[in-house]
Design an enzyme around this catalytic site. Structure first.
Site, PDB file in Angstrom:
ATOM      1  N   ASP A   5       0.782  -1.185   0.127  1.00 22.36           N
ATOM      2  CA  ASP A   5       0.082   0.017  -0.013  1.00 22.36           C
ATOM      3  C   ASP A   5       0.930   1.197   0.223  1.00 22.36           C
ATOM      4  OD1 ASP A   5      -2.397   1.333   0.155  1.00 22.36           O
ATOM      5  OD2 ASP A   5      -3.124   0.581   2.052  1.00 22.36           O
ATOM      6  N   THR A  12      -5.411  10.331  10.953  1.00 19.90           N
ATOM      7  CA  THR A  12      -3.855  10.043  10.801  1.00 19.90           C
ATOM      8  C   THR A  12      -3.384   9.897   9.558  1.00 19.90           C
ATOM      9  OG1 THR A  12      -4.666   7.524  10.827  1.00 19.90           O
ATOM     10  CG2 THR A  12      -4.363   8.472  12.896  1.00 19.90           C
ATOM     11  N   TRP A  53      -0.083   8.734   6.370  1.00 21.79           N
ATOM     12  CA  TRP A  53      -0.051   7.432   5.594  1.00 21.79           C
ATOM     13  C   TRP A  53       1.520   6.931   5.740  1.00 21.79           C
ATOM     14  CZ3 TRP A  53       4.221   9.415   2.968  1.00 21.79           C
ATOM     15  CH2 TRP A  53       4.075  10.765   2.732  1.00 21.79           C
ATOM     16  N   LYS A  82     -10.142   7.764  11.374  1.00 25.63           N
ATOM     17  CA  LYS A  82     -10.100   8.069   9.857  1.00 25.63           C
ATOM     18  C   LYS A  82      -8.558   8.110   9.200  1.00 25.63           C
ATOM     19  CE  LYS A  82      -9.733  10.578   6.782  1.00 25.63           C
ATOM     20  NZ  LYS A  82      -8.695  10.154   5.759  1.00 25.63           N
ATOM     21  N   PRO A  83      -8.225   6.868   8.728  1.00 24.75           N
ATOM     22  CA  PRO A  83      -6.837   6.917   8.332  1.00 24.75           C
ATOM     23  C   PRO A  83      -6.770   7.419   6.933  1.00 24.75           C
ATOM     24  CG  PRO A  83      -7.868   4.734   8.388  1.00 24.75           C
ATOM     25  CD  PRO A  83      -8.913   5.721   8.701  1.00 24.75           C
ATOM     26  N   SER A  84      -5.419   7.680   6.530  1.00 23.44           N
ATOM     27  CA  SER A  84      -5.286   8.408   5.250  1.00 23.44           C
ATOM     28  C   SER A  84      -5.763   7.506   4.119  1.00 23.44           C
ATOM     29  CB  SER A  84      -3.672   8.653   5.025  1.00 23.44           C
ATOM     30  OG  SER A  84      -3.458   9.215   3.776  1.00 23.44           O
ATOM     31  N   LEU A 114      -4.411   7.351   1.427  1.00 20.72           N
ATOM     32  CA  LEU A 114      -3.280   6.862   0.465  1.00 20.72           C
ATOM     33  C   LEU A 114      -2.902   5.474   1.071  1.00 20.72           C
ATOM     34  CD1 LEU A 114      -1.406  10.035  -0.092  1.00 20.72           C
ATOM     35  CD2 LEU A 114      -2.944   8.755  -1.738  1.00 20.72           C
ATOM     36  N   SER A 144       0.026  16.915   7.966  1.00 22.47           N
ATOM     37  CA  SER A 144       0.512  18.250   7.578  1.00 22.47           C
ATOM     38  C   SER A 144       0.038  19.544   8.078  1.00 22.47           C
ATOM     39  CB  SER A 144       0.187  18.543   6.014  1.00 22.47           C
ATOM     40  OG  SER A 144      -1.131  18.625   5.752  1.00 22.47           O
ATOM     41  N   GLU A 204      -0.090  16.624  15.849  1.00 18.43           N
ATOM     42  CA  GLU A 204       1.559  16.382  15.668  1.00 18.43           C
ATOM     43  C   GLU A 204       1.707  16.517  14.052  1.00 18.43           C
ATOM     44  OE1 GLU A 204       4.189  14.782  14.388  1.00 18.43           O
ATOM     45  OE2 GLU A 204       3.836  12.859  15.046  1.00 18.43           O
ATOM     46  N   CYS A 242       8.049  12.556   9.940  1.00 15.50           N
ATOM     47  CA  CYS A 242       7.742  13.824  10.553  1.00 15.50           C
ATOM     48  C   CYS A 242       9.012  14.646  11.289  1.00 15.50           C
ATOM     49  CB  CYS A 242       6.461  14.216  11.388  1.00 15.50           C
ATOM     50  SG  CYS A 242       6.113  13.108  12.509  1.00 15.50           S
ATOM     51  N   GLU A 280       9.347  21.599   4.885  1.00 17.30           N
ATOM     52  CA  GLU A 280       9.247  20.015   4.878  1.00 17.30           C
ATOM     53  C   GLU A 280       9.271  19.400   3.526  1.00 17.30           C
ATOM     54  OE1 GLU A 280       5.976  17.915   6.569  1.00 17.30           O
ATOM     55  OE2 GLU A 280       7.638  17.104   7.951  1.00 17.30           O
ATOM     56  N   TRP A 340       6.367  11.924  23.048  1.00 15.48           N
ATOM     57  CA  TRP A 340       6.436  12.318  21.345  1.00 15.48           C
ATOM     58  C   TRP A 340       5.716  13.358  20.881  1.00 15.48           C
ATOM     59  CZ3 TRP A 340       9.654  10.171  17.620  1.00 15.48           C
ATOM     60  CH2 TRP A 340       9.511  10.776  16.248  1.00 15.48           C
TER      61      TRP A 340
END
Ligand SMILES: NC(=O)C1=CN([C@@H]2O[C@H](COP(=O)(O)OP(=O)(O)OC[C@H]3O[C@@H](n4cnc5c(N)ncnc54)[C@H](O)[C@@H]3O)[C@@H](O)[C@H]2O)C=CC1
Ligand SMILES: N=C(N)NCCCC(=O)O
Ligand code: NA
Length: 505
Positions: free
Chosen positions: A101, A161, A163, A187-189, A191, A241, A262, A296, A395, A461
Site C-alpha cells: 500500500d 492519521t 500514511w 479516519k486513516p489516510s 493513501l 501536515s 502532531e 515528520c 518540509e 513524542w
C-alpha cells in the site's frame, strides 16, 4: 520475493461490523512501487461519519459505561492485549499489505508491526495502572476539606492519521484512547488504509464491544472534515501536515473542542568535529532516508562542523550510493518508493526549485535508472544551500537532505532553531557536556544525542511551534484522552457560618 496476496475487500467498520459506505463509493488502492491498482477501499462521507459517531457515543454510555468507559482498566487491558496478540499472529501478512500500500521496505513494515503490537501491550499495562491512580488525594490547607482527583475518559474521540506509518500512527492514538476508556472513530489516510481496515477485522475477532472503535476510510475533506467538526466528538487527535492541522484546529475551535496536533518538521542534525565519521554518517542517513524521509521527525537539515565537512560529505555520498534502492518486497531493500505520484512530483519539484535557486545536487535527485516504474527517488544530498532557500525552510517529506557548515556551537544552535517548526533535533559529538547544552538549547519536543529517529513507546513524542502541541506515547499519551475531575468534600460537622442564620422564632 514474497507471494502477492489478495487484497481484502473491506467495508467501513462501524458498530462492530462491516457497513457499505452510504453513497456506495470506493477509492482505488495504488501500489506506489508498481503504479498498479491493487484493490479499493470504501469512501466514507458525512453520512457515515454521523453513523460512526453515533455508534461510538452509544458504546461510551451503554449500560452507564459499565462495560467500557467506566469498567476497570483491567477489562480494557484484556482487549488491548488480545489485539496485540492478533497483530503478532498476522505480522507477516500485515507487513506485506502495508508495503504493497505504501512502498515501504518490508523490513521496515515488519518492524512497524512489532511496534504496533508493543504499543497495544504498553497501553494495556497503563490501563491497568490507571485504576491505582484514581482518587489520589490533593493536600489542602484547610483540615475541614478533603479533595481527590478522578481521571476520566474524555468521551468520543476522532483520530485522523497519515500514511507514512499507516497502522503505527493509528495505533499511537487508538491504543491510549481505548486504554483511557474513550470510544473512537479512526479516519486513516486515503493513501494507505489497508492495514487500518484489517484492524477492524481484528477487533471483530477479539469481540471488542461494538462501537468502541469505528474505522472509516475516505478522503480528508469528505470524511476527516465532518469528523473534526462534529458536535458529538469530544476531542480530535491528528497527525499530518501543518496545513491540514490548521483546518482541523479551526473546525474544532467552533465547538471549543480540544485537539492535539502532531504536524510537520524540518529537524536539524548537528555533527561536531570530534566524531567517528562513518558512525555519524550512518545516523545522518537513517535520519532522512529511512522510510524514504517520509517521517515528520526526519533530520532533513544537516549541520556540519567546517573542519570535518568535506570528509563527511565524501563519506555520506559513498554510503548513500550504496543504499539498496529496489522494489520494497526485495530482500535487503533499504529505500522503497514514496507513497504516491503526487508526493513523488512534489519531491521532484522541491529538488528542481533548489537547483534553480542555486543549490548543488551533490548526489541523487532523480529516479534511479534501474527502476523504470514506481515512484522511486534516489537518496539526494543538496549542498550550497542558503537559509532563505525553500529546500532549507520547508518540509520535503522525501529522501532529501540539505547541508550547511558551521564554525561555532552557538552558530550551530542558531541555525538549528531558525525554523517555524520544532519537532525534533539531533546532535552528534563525543563531548557529553556539549550534548547536554545543546539538548537544552534546541527548541524542539525531541532531542536525540549520538543518533537520530529511534522511537520508544515509553517516551513522550510531539513538537513545539508549528510542529503542533500535545504529547503522544508514554503516560502523556494516555493523559491526552483523560480529563481530570476534582472531587472536594466538606467533612466537618460545624455549619459553614458565612451567613447569619435567620432567627428561629
Ligand atoms: N507530519 C506528518 O507526519 C505528515 C506530514 N505530511 C505532509 O503533508 C503533505 C501532504 O500529505 P497529505 O497526505 O495530503 O497530508 P494531510 O495532512 O492532508 O493528511 C493527513 C490526514 O488528514 C486527513 N485530512 C485531509 N484534509 C482534511 C481536512 N480538511 N479535515 C480533516 N482531515 C483531513 C487526510 O485524509 C489524512 O487522513 C506531505 O507531503 C507531507 O509534507 C503528510 C503526512 C504525515
Ligand atoms: N517509528 C518510528 N521510528 N518513527 C515514527 C515517526 C512518526 C512520525 O512520522 O510521526
Ligand atoms: Na497506496
Amino acid at each position: 520475493m514474497a507471494a502477492q496476496p489478495t487484497i481484502p475487500r473491506r467495508c467501513l467498520f462501524i458498530g462492530g461490523g462491516w457497513r457499505e459506505p452510504s453513497l456506495g463509493r470506493r477509492l482505488p488502492v495504488v501500489n506506489p512501487a508498481t503504479e498498479a491498482t491493487i484493490g479499493d477501499i470504501p469512501a466514507a462521507t458525512a453520512e457515515d461519519v454521523e453513523i460512526a459517531v453515533a455508534a461510538a457515543r452509544d458504546a461510551f454510555s451503554r449500560d452507564g459505561g459499565r462495560h467500557w468507559s467506566r469498567a476497570p482498566g483491567a477489562v480494557r487491558a484484556k482487549f488491548l492485549r488480545a489485539i496485540a496478540a492478533k497483530i503478532k499472529d498476522r505480522k507477516s501478512d500485515l507487513a506485506l499489505l502495508e508495503t504493497l500500500d505504501s512502498g515501504k521496505p518490508l523490513d521496515e513494515t515488519n518492524a512497524d508491526m512489532d511496534d504496533v503490537a508493543a504499543c497495544f501491550e504498553y497501553y494495556a499495562d497503563l490501563a491497568e495502572s490507571l485504576d491505582e491512580k484514581q482518587r489520589s488525594p490533593i493536600s489542602l490547607p484547610m483540615e475541614n476539606f478533603k479533595s481527590h482527583i478522578l481521571k476520566e475518559p474524555i468521551g468520543v474521540v476522532g483520530l485522523i492519521t497519515p500514511w507514512n506509518y499507516p497502522l503505527l500512527m493509528a495505533t499511537w492514538k487508538v491504543a491510549p484512547s481505548l486504554a483511557a476508556g474513550c470510544t473512537a472513530v479512526l479516519k486513516p489516510s486515503e493513501l494507505a488504509s489497508l492495514t487500518c481496515l484489517e484492524l477492524g477485522a481484528i477487533c471483530m475477532e477479539v469481540a471488542l464491544p461494538p462501537g468502541v472503535l469505528n474505522i472509516i476510510t475516505g478522503l480528508g475533506p469528505e470524511a476527516g472534515a465532518p469528523l473534526s467538526s462534529h458536535p458529538h466528538v469530544d476531542k480530535v487527535a491528528f497527525t499530518g501536515s501543518t496545513e491540514t492541522g490548521k483546518r482541523i484546529m479551526t473546525a474544532a475551535a467552533q465547538m471549543v473542542k480540544p485537539v492535539s496536533l502532531e504536524l510537520g518538521g524540518k529537524s536539524p542534525l548537528i555533527v561536531f568535529d570530534d566524531v567517528d565519521i562513518d558512525k555519524a554518517v550512518e545516523w545522518a542517513m537513517f535520519g532522512v532516508f529511512a522510510n524514504a524521509g517520509q517521517v515528520c521527525s526526519a533530520t532533513s537539515r544537516l549541520l556540519l562542523h567546517e573542519k570535518i565537512a568535506k570528509q563527511f560529505l565524501d563519506r555520506l555520498v559513498a554510503w548513500a550510493k550504496n543504499i539498496k534502492v529496489s522494489d520494497p518486497l526485495e530482500e535487503g531493500c533499504r529505500l522503497g518508493s514514496v507513497v504516491s505520484e503526487e508526493q513523488y512530483e512534489k519531491i521532484k519539484k522541491f529538488i528542481s526549485t533548489a537547483r534553480s535557486e542555486g543549490a548543488t545536487i551533490l548526489c541523487g535527485g532523480a529516479r534511479p535508472q534501474h527502476l523504470r516504474r514506481g515512484f522511486f527517488i534516489e537518496p539526494t544530498i543538496i549542498t550550497d544551500v542558503s537559509t532563505s532557500m525553500q529546500i532549507w525552510r520547508e518540509e520535503v517529506f522525501g529522501p532529501v537532505i540539505c547541508v550547511k557548515e558551521f564554525r561555532t556551537e552557538s552558530e550551530a544552535v542558531e541555525l538549528a532553531n531558525d525554523t517555524h517548526y520544532g519537532l525534533a533535533g539531533a546532535v552528534i559529538s563525543n563531548d557529553e557536556e556539549r550534548c547536554q547544552r545543546i539538548s537544552k538549547a534546541l527548541h524542539s519536543g525531541i532531542v536525540w544525542i549520538n543518533c537520530s529517529q529511534p522511537t520508544f513507546v515509553q517516551a513522550p513524542w510531539g513538537g513545539n511551534k508549528r510542529s503542533g502541541f500535545g504529547r503522544e506515547l508514554g503516560e502523556w499519551g494516555l493523559d491526552n484522552y483523560l480529563t481530570i475531575k476534582q472531587v472536594t468534600k466538606y467533612c466537618s460537622d460545624e455549619p459553614w457560618g458565612w451567613y447569619q442564620p435567620p432567627s428561629k422564632l
